[in-house]
Write an enzyme that holds these catalytic residues in place. Structure first.
Site, PDB file in Angstrom:
ATOM      1  N   LYS A 120       0.859  -1.185   0.000  1.00 48.39           N
ATOM      2  CA  LYS A 120       0.000   0.000   0.000  1.00 48.39           C
ATOM      3  C   LYS A 120       0.892   1.229   0.000  1.00 48.39           C
ATOM      4  O   LYS A 120       1.781   1.362   0.854  1.00 48.39           O
ATOM      5  CB  LYS A 120      -0.859  -0.036   1.260  1.00 48.39           C
TER       6      LYS A 120
HETATM    7  C1  E4P Z   1      -8.423   1.611   3.788  1.00 50.65           C
HETATM    8  O1  E4P Z   1      -7.585   0.943   3.284  1.00 50.65           O
HETATM    9  C2  E4P Z   1      -8.284   2.318   5.069  1.00 50.65           C
HETATM   10  O2  E4P Z   1      -7.594   1.457   5.940  1.00 50.65           O
HETATM   11  C3  E4P Z   1      -9.596   2.624   5.770  1.00 50.65           C
HETATM   12  O3  E4P Z   1     -10.698   2.240   4.999  1.00 50.65           O
HETATM   13  C4  E4P Z   1      -9.671   3.972   6.356  1.00 50.65           C
HETATM   14  O4  E4P Z   1     -10.923   4.133   6.981  1.00 50.65           O
HETATM   15  P1  E4P Z   1     -11.232   5.291   8.030  1.00 50.65           P
HETATM   16  O5  E4P Z   1     -11.461   6.554   7.289  1.00 50.65           O
HETATM   17  O6  E4P Z   1     -12.459   4.832   8.746  1.00 50.65           O
HETATM   18  O7  E4P Z   1     -10.026   5.380   8.941  1.00 50.65           O
END
Ligand code: E4P
Length: 217
Positions: free
Chosen positions: A83
């Protein structure tokens, strides 16, 4: 639509993986911090309980160091997806990694132009953050619609991985629009199966079944 669990909680991931409904996992540095565990250990462990892609995020901000971190993360398991943030350095890293055969998830996407760049960089997945846009009073779902249209216009293979999902309506809208994947907190995945009429109906059936005095086994 594929379902990923957005979690670094190994117990929760294991429980959901046992249902056979989970296609992968996404983590981020905040989820790792919440787990209170060693990052590399957690990713390695998640990769043993889930067959599908497991997103592990680099923490460097420059491409050269991102690539070094990615090499470590890729060494943890076959199903690690790297990522990277949606920055110029992140996109450069994405291109280099996908050219080398890695699976890459470009994260923190908040508009269609960013999504276009991620596709040009050969991203395997692009993560638009719906909930965080909603928090600002911007309709996150409109972004998913725009991305779907742009990707379809040019037959981009990058998969739209809807992220920052906060409720079951987000999941339904993503499925209607045609997001390829939704990464969803475990609590929301469990809510998807719930309906008060299901509970009420089951209660009635169980009460009537008890009256028969029968047993299947
Ligand atoms: C995605 O890969 C992220 O980890 C996640 O969806 C972020 O979500 P949040 O905005 O609830 O922290």
């Amino acid at each position: 639509m594929k379902f990923f669990v957005d979690s670094a909680d190994i117990e929760e991931i294991g429980e959901l993986a046992d249902t056979g409904l989970i296609d992968g996992v996404t983590t981020n540095p905040s989820l790792i911090a919440k787990s209170g565990r060693n990052f590399l250990d957690v990713i390695k462990e998640i990769c043993t309980v889930v067959d599908g892609p497991v997103s592990a995020e680099v923490t460097a901000l420059d491409s050269a160091t991102m690539l070094k971190e990615a090499a470590v993360l890729r060494g943890l398991a076959e199903n690690v997806t790297i990522k990277v943030p949606l920055t110029m350095d992140g996109l450069k890293t994405c291109k280099a990694l996908t050219d080398d055969g890695a699976s890459v998830n470009v994260t923190l996407c908040f508009n269609a132009n960013q999504a276009l760049l991620a596709a040009k960089a050969g991203a395997t997945y692009i993560s638009p953050f719906i909930g965080r846009l909603d928090d600002m009073g911007i309709d996150g779902m409109e972004l998913i619609e725009e991305m779907r249209e742009i990707y379809d216009n040019y037959d981009f293979e990058t998969e739209i991985l809807a992220a920052s999902i906060r409720n079951i309506n987000h999941v339904k809208s993503c499925a209607l629009i045609g997001a390829d994947v939704a990464t969803v907190p475990g609590s929301v995945i469990k809510q998807l199966a719930k309906h008060p009429l299901t509970d009420k109906g089951l209660e009635g059936f169980m009460a009537d079944w008890a009256k028969t005095g029968q047993s299947i086994l």
